[in-house]
Design an enzyme around this catalytic site. Structure first.
Site, short mmCIF file in Angstrom:
data_model
loop_
_atom_site.label_atom_id
_atom_site.label_comp_id
_atom_site.label_asym_id
_atom_site.label_seq_id
_atom_site.Cartn_x
_atom_site.Cartn_y
_atom_site.Cartn_z
N ASP A 50 0.97 -1.24 0.00
CA ASP A 50 0.02 -0.01 0.09
C ASP A 50 0.74 1.25 0.00
OD1 ASP A 50 -2.11 1.69 0.35
OD2 ASP A 50 -2.49 1.51 2.28
N ASP A 143 -3.58 2.39 -5.51
CA ASP A 143 -2.26 2.43 -4.91
C ASP A 143 -2.08 1.23 -4.08
OD1 ASP A 143 -4.16 3.22 -2.88
OD2 ASP A 143 -2.61 4.31 -1.79
N GLU A 144 -2.83 0.14 -4.03
CA GLU A 144 -2.49 -0.93 -3.41
C GLU A 144 -3.06 -2.15 -3.89
OE1 GLU A 144 -5.28 -1.51 -0.10
OE2 GLU A 144 -6.45 0.28 -0.82
MG LIG Z 1 -2.63 3.88 0.34
#
Ligand SMILES: [Mg+2]
Length: 431
Positions: A50, A143-144
């Site tokens: 993350d 974003d993960e």
């Molecule tokens: Mg994040």
């Protein structure tokens, strides 16, 4: 994380990657305190990665003057906080907080309107690097992602733990943002782990410690346990995962329905879900949860507008169009409402999505308090047939032309604007 006496716990330095023997607190090679040690370190293969305060990190990377300042990425006076950097978080700013509350908590914050183009681009760079580690990358958002690294040791000449640490270093060096890594044997605990040490974290949760690790944690740690279920559990006197661990699966299912099975299994660290590649998109949508419930139509409209713009932008970027507009709402008492409308022609336009959305919205705003609103399109198709000129409604054709012109300007000049907390809300309208 507890070292076992008489055996050497495997470990390495996250800065210089030197293997660590013994139990010293600092790296034997470089002196860094960023060591990771765990009995199962070299046996675990499932990771959750993350990015840390992603949007804010990208903005800080691109403007070093922001490095030591509280930065909030968000959508204007009526909007909410998308991301707060760690400095802003110290002042109490949180994601999904309305902007005015965030600025009350942190008036000196620098507020930046999200530049999704840029974040998508950086997110893709990170994802490409992930895919160099393993083909089994399952993104959860921009974003993960989950990564399964079993079987990659021969390719990388390193066990997954070290491959992941190298990855984190490489992202910092080459992309200029930081990530946190959670390493475990299942998705649930990998995700919990990545959140333990943010930012720049690297946490490991092994099989042996899972039950003990989970026991004191609140039930909300479990995926799918939101406010409503947590309140129900609380009313039944259940607050910690440890309490769930003492309850039978059949009992939990009888009391709470199908989620009872998840409660029973995840509380005991049992999670068989595998990392898999996501199906190609079946819909494109955007939604937001309010900090305070909203019932008023005129307050919901501007939110719907900005969500429609996000959806439209993603459609245009991905080269797809949608035939059906879907309005999704969640009431204050957690009931979901979904309303669909099939369009005459497929669309990519924010204006069409928005206008269809407000027609659907009008029927729902009857004083009900809402906690979430979302809009999207389904029945995705090629954009070739999308948005033909409307011969009857000339206005609509004109608005479509205006939107296309705006898109071109955005392409050319970018849509980023920087505003400080002081100037914010000084009569400026947020589009
Ligand atoms: Mg994040």
């Amino acid at each position: 994380m507890t070292p076992t006496p008489n055996t050497t716990t495997p470990g390495f330095c996250r800065d210089c990657l030197a293997e660590q023997k013994g139990e010293a607190r600092r790296c034997m090679a470089c002196g860094s305190p960023r060591l990771v040690r765990h009995k199962e370190l070299y046996d675990l293969t499932l990771a959750h990665i993350d990015c840390d305060a992603f949007y804010a990190a990208v903005e800080k990377r691109d403007n070093p003057e922001l490095a030591d300042k509280p930065v909030i990425i968000g959508g204007g006076k009526r909007g909410v906080v998308s991301t707060a950097c760690y400095i802003a978080r110290i002042h109490g700013v949180r994601s999904a907080m309305p902007m005015f509350k965030a600025l009350e908590a942190c008036p000196q914050a620098v507020v930046i309107r999200p530049d999704m183009d840029k974040y998508v681009k950086v997110g893709r760079e990170v994802r490409t690097m992930m895919q160099e580690l393993t083909p089994l990358v399952q993104p959860l958002s921009i974003d993960e992602a989950f990564l399964e690294l079993g079987g990659t040791q021969r390719l990388h000449h390193d066990p997954p733990a070290r491959t992941l640490a190298k990855f984190a270093r490489r992202v910092e060096k080459e992309i200029g943002i930081t990530v946190s890594v959670g390493l475990s044997y299942c998705k649930f605990l990998a995700k919990v782990a990545s959140d333990l040490q943010k930012p720049r974290g690297f946490s490991v949760i092994g099989r042996e410690e899972a039950v003990e690790f989970l026991a004191p944690r609140p039930v909300t740690t479990i995926w799918g346990v939101g406010k409503a279920l947590a309140a129900t559990l609380e009313a039944d006197g259940v607050r910690t995962i440890g309490q769930l661990q003492t309850m039978e699966e059949t009992d939990l299912m009888r009391r709470y329905g199908s989620i009872g099975q998840r409660l029973a299994r995840l509380s005991r660290g049992i999670d068989d879900r595998e990392v898999h590649l996501n199906d190609p998109a079946k819909s494109v949508s955007s939604e937001t949860t309010f900090f305070d419930d909203i019932s008023r139509y005129d307050e919901l409209v501007p939110i719907l507008r900005s969500l429609s713009e996000k959806v439209s932008w993603r459609l245009k970027k991905s080269g797809i169009a949608g035939n059906t507009v879907v309005l999704k709402m969640k009431t204050a008492d957690f009931r979901s409402r979904t309303r669909n409308r099939k369009l005459e022609d497929p669309t990519q336009l924010a204006d069409r999505i928005f206008r269809t959305g407000i027609e659907l919205l009008q029927k729902e705003t009857d004083g009900t308090k809402f906690r979430l609103i979302g809009i999207g399109v389904t029945d995705l198709c090629d954009p070739a047939r999308a948005d033909p000129p409307d011969l009857i409604d000339q206005q609509s054709t004109r608005r479509a032309a205006a939107e296309t012109a705006m898109d071109k300007l955005r392409e050319k000049f970018g849509k980023k604007t920087v505003e400080t907390g002081y100037t914010f809300g000084s009569g400026k309208r947020d589009g």
